[in-house]
Design a protein around this motif. Structure first.
Motif, PDB file in Angstrom:
ATOM      1  N   ARG A   1      29.343  -5.501  98.486  1.00  0.00           N
ATOM      2  CA  ARG A   1      29.543  -4.563  99.392  1.00  0.00           C
ATOM      3  C   ARG A   1      30.846  -4.639 100.310  1.00  0.00           C
ATOM      4  N   THR A   2      31.278  -3.668 100.764  1.00  0.00           N
ATOM      5  CA  THR A   2      32.508  -3.651 101.616  1.00  0.00           C
ATOM      6  C   THR A   2      32.248  -4.290 102.836  1.00  0.00           C
TER       7      THR A   2
ATOM      8  N   THR B   1      31.333  -0.567  89.039  1.00  0.00           N
ATOM      9  CA  THR B   1      31.263  -1.687  89.701  1.00  0.00           C
ATOM     10  C   THR B   1      32.683  -2.202  90.531  1.00  0.00           C
TER      11      THR B   1
ATOM     12  N   ARG C   1      33.646  -5.657  91.011  1.00  0.00           N
ATOM     13  CA  ARG C   1      32.935  -6.668  92.394  1.00  0.00           C
ATOM     14  C   ARG C   1      31.591  -7.272  91.539  1.00  0.00           C
TER      15      ARG C   1
ATOM     16  N   LYS D   1      25.484  -5.474  92.402  1.00  0.00           N
ATOM     17  CA  LYS D   1      24.721  -5.567  93.677  1.00  0.00           C
ATOM     18  C   LYS D   1      24.951  -6.797  94.516  1.00  0.00           C
TER      19      LYS D   1
ATOM     20  N   GLN E   1      25.079  -8.854  98.389  1.00  0.00           N
ATOM     21  CA  GLN E   1      25.946  -8.611  99.588  1.00  0.00           C
ATOM     22  C   GLN E   1      27.398  -8.749  99.371  1.00  0.00           C
TER      23      GLN E   1
END
Length: 167
Positions: free
Chosen positions: A41-42, A30, A33, A36, A38
């Motif tokens: 995500r990048t 991961t 980060r 999972k 929002q």
């Protein structure tokens, strides 16, 4: 010392962390980060987003407005100009402009220009060029034998715009 022997001090530079390159790197899977969602995500920026609830900055009432055409002028009194002349920071008989007032320490910076006000008394003959001037200030300068040249815009901000000259 030779050019090929030049290098940074020890500890001056640090290699960047390569993320997502396997479990053994310590920043694999991961990549730091979490899991999972929002924000994992990048390219996601959700400042002020409150999950669909009306955000605080939209719930609070708005007050006032920003006038696009306002001018931020330096206010200068005749008494201050006379003090600068007496102290030798402005030459008697010289042309007084915004740059002269800044050099004399009367104004900190140019802003949108200078408004000359009539508080105090001017006894020295000066030619003064300002953005605006009050009637009492003009009378005070002319009483001392000097002249006032007023340059102003068309009721809009004078930042970066050519000025009109009114004698």
């Amino acid at each position: 010392m030779k050019l090929n022997e030049l290098h940074d001090n020890v500890g001056a530079t640090k290699n960047r962390m390569r993320v997502g390159r396997g479990i053994g790197s310590g920043k694999g899977k991961t990549a730091g980060r979490g899991v999972k969602g929002q924000k994992a995500r990048t390219g996601v920026s959700i400042k002020g987003f409150e999950g669909g609830q009306m955000p605080l900055h939209r719930r609070l009432p708005k007050r006032g407005f920003n006038n696009l055409y306002s001018t931020d002028l330096n206010e200068v009194n005749l008494g201050r100009v006379q003090q600068a002349v007496d102290a030798g920071r402005i030459e008697a008989g010289a042309t007084v402009t915004v740059e002269t007032l800044i050099a004399a320490g009367i104004c900190a910076r140019a802003r949108d220009g200078v408004k000359l006000l009539g508080v105090g008394e001017l006894t020295t003959k000066l030619t003064i060029e300002v953005t605006r001037a009050s009637k009492s200030a003009i009378e005070g300068v002319e009483k001392a034998g000097g002249t006032v040249t007023v340059t102003y815009g068309d009721g809009v901000s004078t930042r970066g715009k050519p000025a009109r000259v009114v004698a």
